[in-house]
Design a protein around this motif. Structure first.
Motif, PDB file in Angstrom:
ATOM      1  N   GLY B 233      41.056  44.805  24.276  1.00  0.00           N
ATOM      2  CA  GLY B 233      39.892  45.253  22.831  1.00  0.00           C
ATOM      3  C   GLY B 233      40.654  45.671  22.076  1.00  0.00           C
ATOM      4  N   TYR B 234      41.807  46.047  22.027  1.00  0.00           N
ATOM      5  CA  TYR B 234      42.676  46.237  20.878  1.00  0.00           C
ATOM      6  C   TYR B 234      42.790  45.510  19.940  1.00  0.00           C
ATOM      7  N   ARG B 235      43.013  43.459  20.953  1.00  0.00           N
ATOM      8  CA  ARG B 235      43.624  42.434  20.210  1.00  0.00           C
ATOM      9  C   ARG B 235      42.279  41.783  19.787  1.00  0.00           C
ATOM     10  N   HIS B 251      48.061  50.747  12.065  1.00  0.00           N
ATOM     11  CA  HIS B 251      48.801  52.119  12.357  1.00  0.00           C
ATOM     12  C   HIS B 251      49.367  51.695  14.191  1.00  0.00           C
ATOM     13  N   GLY B 252      49.296  50.654  13.809  1.00  0.00           N
ATOM     14  CA  GLY B 252      49.726  50.257  15.923  1.00  0.00           C
ATOM     15  C   GLY B 252      48.981  50.621  16.782  1.00  0.00           C
ATOM     16  N   TRP B 253      47.860  50.948  16.487  1.00  0.00           N
ATOM     17  CA  TRP B 253      46.426  51.613  17.780  1.00  0.00           C
ATOM     18  C   TRP B 253      46.758  50.707  18.741  1.00  0.00           C
ATOM     19  N   ASN B 254      46.986  51.216  19.679  1.00  0.00           N
ATOM     20  CA  ASN B 254      47.055  49.773  20.945  1.00  0.00           C
ATOM     21  C   ASN B 254      46.613  51.222  22.526  1.00  0.00           C
ATOM     22  N   ALA B 255      46.342  52.662  22.307  1.00  0.00           N
ATOM     23  CA  ALA B 255      45.551  53.215  22.864  1.00  0.00           C
ATOM     24  C   ALA B 255      45.498  54.665  22.680  1.00  0.00           C
ATOM     25  N   PRO B 256      44.710  55.725  23.051  1.00  0.00           N
ATOM     26  CA  PRO B 256      44.323  56.983  22.550  1.00  0.00           C
ATOM     27  C   PRO B 256      45.594  57.343  22.560  1.00  0.00           C
ATOM     28  N   LEU B 257      45.432  58.240  21.280  1.00  0.00           N
ATOM     29  CA  LEU B 257      46.527  59.496  20.722  1.00  0.00           C
ATOM     30  C   LEU B 257      47.134  60.296  22.271  1.00  0.00           C
ATOM     31  N   TYR B 258      47.867  60.257  22.130  1.00  0.00           N
ATOM     32  CA  TYR B 258      49.341  61.144  23.082  1.00  0.00           C
ATOM     33  C   TYR B 258      49.054  60.231  24.408  1.00  0.00           C
ATOM     34  N   TRP B 259      48.469  58.869  24.500  1.00  0.00           N
ATOM     35  CA  TRP B 259      48.907  58.379  25.359  1.00  0.00           C
ATOM     36  C   TRP B 259      50.462  57.499  25.656  1.00  0.00           C
ATOM     37  N   TYR B 260      51.181  57.143  26.423  1.00  0.00           N
ATOM     38  CA  TYR B 260      51.747  56.577  25.789  1.00  0.00           C
ATOM     39  C   TYR B 260      52.758  56.219  27.901  1.00  0.00           C
TER      40      TYR B 260
END
Lengths: 417, 417, 417, 417
Positions: B233-235, B251-260
């Protein structure tokens, strides 16, 4: 071990304790709220200074020399490493003010933990260890000045202009005309002479050829600087270096940092709070660009670092040390060169670079000074915020040409003949 | 006075006190260190929220209605005015985190001073005054959510990921397939119906034509969102709005905020601390752009705000309210539409704008909502961080399309026929 | 095929040739020097428009439909793809002005190469091909307007203010009071009705409920806008949306784009060169934020796109089309709604989004309109720079709220009852 | 008048004509399209160089010395003044590429107008005038190099990598080990000796003390630089100055400017077009930071400018001048120091500052060199793009430490003893 290092080391643990305690004393006037803020990227929060100086001893003394030492918190290596690539990655500098954790309390715990270990786990007979401890103490003294500098910047740019310590108010300056003292030049030597602690960037001592020159026997005063301002100094491009003119316009400079207008008069924020300008005190918190423009306006120039060091070394220097308690440009005078130490750092005309034959300290500690030898200007002397005993004629301080938040002032120089 | 306002006002001083106390309760888990930081320009320090909500009562209630009121500190009008040009200049928003003064203690003194004056100096029989107080209470409730949101952002982006309150851990989610519930559309009415407190932007109630539509009966889960991620989805640019794709890459999003990632697994920072993703809980802290891309990937779309409000108003809504104590996306379910309130705010496909015939509040308070009616998207519902009682079907929340630090999630919609 | 498409297609190759020739005619007044500059990131160099419109036919018509077609230059796919991720990467938009190669000559060769292939290699009986060609022609017509808009921006911001074409001077405007025309509202239908070419974003036709409303029968004039300026419009925050106020201050707006002061009077740069403001001509080159502030100042508002389309569709519209040769806001009038087409694009209060049930074109061409449906505002009508025949009541133009370089003006609207 | 100036002035008008013609010859390979682009703020469009050098003669020679001279175009003073605050405001440097007008044709008319006036209106017996003309010619020669440098940057960063002049291909380099040549140091003199034209920044000649040192007898080659790259030079922070490391990461440096990978091999764009690296040619287009890091990796350092000038002055220098027609690093060698002039400029370890006793030219021309004496590094020698006859041992070129688009290379130095 050098003689001075030996003196220090006579009771190294006690001296270590004294330096460490002094750092904490400087924080006494702070509210907990003050420990965490970072009002600009160049400044660091007090909490960070407290932790970073501790990390320095943990990393360069305890870890390599104390087998039984247990690291206080694994994450601190990342958080409180300033710029030593050799020991790992670093938390981004401009984000230091975002770290509400670790808390101030925990940082003081960290200090206590490391101090206790320094007391318990080390063999102070080891020569390398001793020199590392002495380096760490000098490092912490540098941060003592930065601590005060950064606190002043935080409080002084707060719209409330809160007082840091009301006992720090200055004695009124005394009017005294400046005299230019002539030095003969010739083939001189500068650089640390080998006695006492020195940073690697002060070495090696080496020969420099100087033409005859003259230095003002005191610093430029606020009153003289006001004349420059009133004569249109900030509106006259021909007085400025090109980058200086650009910086002055971009940042809207029209007076030294911390000066402000009230009812048509100039005031200045000091650590004791705001008040009217004292025209007889040395002007402080000017950038290299402003110092350079002022000198050009005055028909003079800034000294080179070799000239400055030669003058500071070769003359009886009278009344140069402020008492170290008033954390503000003091006023001292005498017959010869005055105000060399203890009032303001003095911008020189010299770019910061390696001395001929310079060798940085081996290993990661070589990053301490060497890797910054580009695009910065040398300042000499020492300010009211510099710890007493931390100054010497060969000491090389360095900051960027537009920097104004240091306690930086101006001494004029002239060619002779 | 509206009926609901009357209810509230029966014991307005007591209700005022309760709202004010709740704000302070939310700060209890904080260290003094946490009150001042501003980890990004959009967020505000807790100290600022505490002072600003107080300033609101001082400015819009005490000053105009209490003759004997003495302003606490003249400088606070500048420091704690958020954006009301009608009452003067404002301290720059991105610099709120630089204000180490006033201290937390002084801000609590400010609150006590204003609270005492609200108790002593007001005539609560005045209708205009009562509506101002109610507005101020609703304003403070909005800031209670922002307070939690901003605290979470501060702690959640700290490398130490400290816990805010360990008692706030979630009950495990339960797996349940989503069902699409169909609504007939036609000529409907939306907007506040006139009973109870409402913001001006919820008015006037007005007709909207809707085609038949369907809404999912629950929020999109973390598990479903993980499928989107694993499916690239992010690509995949074709899933994204153009600005969304740009934002995701910048911003380099590849997941929701706070996910790691940890050891190859996805974790999530929550107010109770970090832990593994619970695939059955609603996904939270996604931007509008991510919500929109997810919906496109799922062969669906986001609801319009009119569809959402129609669905939330016309159906028996079961199990929708979380208990208000667990400050994190909870899980609730029932037979019909669930999770409408108390889990996450739900991004809609509607840009935030004025309703037909919209009139802002008169005077400076008209700046409250109206001047933001451009370039933001409407969110509906309410989250686990929204004060219970502060939600209703007509409530319009609004944020920028790239914002992720709110408790924002996704409900899918579909065209029918 | 729709009826209008059929009309166009009766002699599609000839119509293709006419559109292509018109693009080149618009470039005739240019020096070679003018073809390459990009005075801001939003604008594109004329050379780029010439090549990109050609690339569109090469990519979406020749490559898929003409087996024997030989690509002119492999690198052009990268250089002249605007934003179609589905067919590959793109040269960064803000750097288009850095491409001194290919030269103008080579770009004209490219056009000739593609035009020859369009003539030789295609079977125009293929329905899909015909609709692609028609789309490409409409695409090129859009770029004809952008070409003029970008040329005007380049010349109009050059300190020399050079003339584009001195024959384009306007006839003087005539003074005429504005009248508000009332429309009954109710359940209306908007969107393309199915006859003639349409973009996907105009579909599907759908029902909208409108309250009774009134629209001004002509555009706001320069004279009226001057009143707004003289009344402090640019200095009164309460007239502005929050982001508009910020934009106005950041960019120093104090008049429409291309207005300038000379000897105390306002002048305006036009394609025929600079000259005094004509107070009776429609004001042009204002942002959405300025249009919105003006409307608030005038006690009115901007129309929604549904209101605008309803008015434009339901009334005898007199004198609305400028002759298409004067590339500047003309003045036309009549008894009913006037100046709907051919003077300026008209900012609406509507955010650009998908119509209910919207489906983008399949495949890469679906990127044409759909992926921009966030954070932009709809403009309706058509300007003096819009190719005649390229306008219709359902046409949706869209730009960002701060954009001013389009030929954008203001029509006022009011609630009724 | 100095002797060399006298030589030049023997037939000053003819020499003027030759310099002016050479500038135009350098533009011959350009398309009109190439004259206007500005691929980065530091570079200028060829058209601007052509006009600015002309403006220099108009401003500093014709206006003050030719009563009958008529200014060509009043607006050109603003457009083509580079940075002389003393004669008025300047069009912003980063926007030079936006000026499609004046056209190239008009700029050539400007040149012809000024050249005719220089021929007709001047009395070449005037000593001051003669020295101004000579300064203007040297100024134009500097711009000849910048012209080539900026053209290369424009073409070399264009995705098409077009050829400037295919006749400029280099002869293959020859492998030859580098030898370090030792110089005794002591009290030396540097600075212009008084014969021939000199810039003010080369004066006054003055004494410098040098320790014994050694310089490599040739420049660092592409092959040697490849070894540095393959040894992880770009990934090893301990090799870099702090700002250099930051710059390298920010800009993604992993090779010299104009190097690119193709099929696993390194290629280089040159003015004759792209081709494989010649490992025996001098490496070119590296920043000071890269030069400094390379030297550290090689166990050496960069020379100071005093060392360089001493070496270049005190030795028979063999084979140092390239023929001036091949506009690319050539290869020349001999028995002693080679490649000192005509291949690449050589980064030194010296920050650019005033010599002791430095006095800038009086008046506005004093802005020529003096106001840039901060934050730049000195380069010595001369490159393949430097006009023959424009180089000398005392010549001080200066650029910023991160600059790479100049023809800049590396010579190694070492301490001795």
């Amino acid at each position: 071990m050098s003689e001075a290092a030996a003196n220090l080391a006579d009771d190294l643990p006690a001296q270590y304790a004294a330096v460490r305690k002094q750092t904490e004393l400087l924080c006494r006037p702070l509210a907990v709220d003050d420990y965490g803020v970072q009002p600009m990227a160049d400044a660091s929060p007090p909490k960070w200074h407290l932790a970073h100086t501790t990390w320095f001893f943990e990393t360069f003394v305890l870890k390599p020399f104390a087998d039984r030492y247990r690291v206080f918190d694994d994450s601190f290596g990342f958080l409180f490493n300033s710029y030593y690539d050799g020991v790992g990655d670093q938390y981004p500098r401009p984000m230091r003010g975002l770290l509400s954790r670790p808390t101030v309390d925990r940082v003081f715990d960290y200090r206590a933990h490391v101090d206790a270990a320094m007391d318990k786990h080390l063999d102070y007979d080891d020569e390398t260890l001793r020199s590392r401890v002495v380096l760490g103490m000098n490092h912490e003294q540098q941060h003592q000045e930065l601590l005060v500098t950064d606190i002043k910047y935080n409080l002084g740019t707060n719209p409330l202009r809160p007082t840091y310590d009301s006992k720090l108010h200055d004695a009124p300056g005394k009017e005294r005309p400046a005299t230019f003292v002539t030095f003969p030049g010739g083939l001189v030597e500068i650089g640390a002479a080998g006695a006492g602690f020195m940073f690697d960037n002060e070495t090696p001592r080496h020969k420099v050829w100087l033409s005859e020159f003259a230095l003002a026997d005191r610093l430029v005063t606020c009153g003289e600087y006001l004349e420059f301002m009133r004569d249109g100094g900030y509106r006259t491009p021909s007085l400025w270096l090109s980058e200086g003119w650009t910086a002055a316009r971009r940042h809207g400079w029209n007076a030294p940092l911390y000066w402000y207008r009230q009812d048509g008069e100039w005031f200045e924020y000091r650590l004791a709070g705001g008040g009217p300008i004292d025209t007889n005190l040395p002007v402080c918190h000017v950038s290299f660009f402003e110092a350079d423009a002022f000198a050009r306006w005055a028909g003079a120039r800034l000294p080179t670092e070799a000239e400055w060091e030669t003058a500071a070394s070769s003359r009886a220097v009278t009344g140069n040390f402020s008492d170290g308690r008033r954390l503000h440009p003091g006023s001292s005078q005498g017959d010869g060169m005055t105000q060399l130490f203890g009032d303001t750092w003095e911008w020189t005309a010299s770019a910061y670079g390696p001395y001929p034959g310079f060798r940085p300290l081996p290993g990661t500690l070589g990053e301490y000074n060497g890797k910054f030898m580009a695009n910065q200007m040398v300042l000499r002397g020492g300010s009211c915020a510099t710890p007493p005993g931390h100054v010497r004629p060969s000491y090389r301080n360095f900051f960027y040409a537009p920097d104004r938040w240091q306690f930086s002032g101006i001494r004029l120089a002239r060619d002779v003949g």
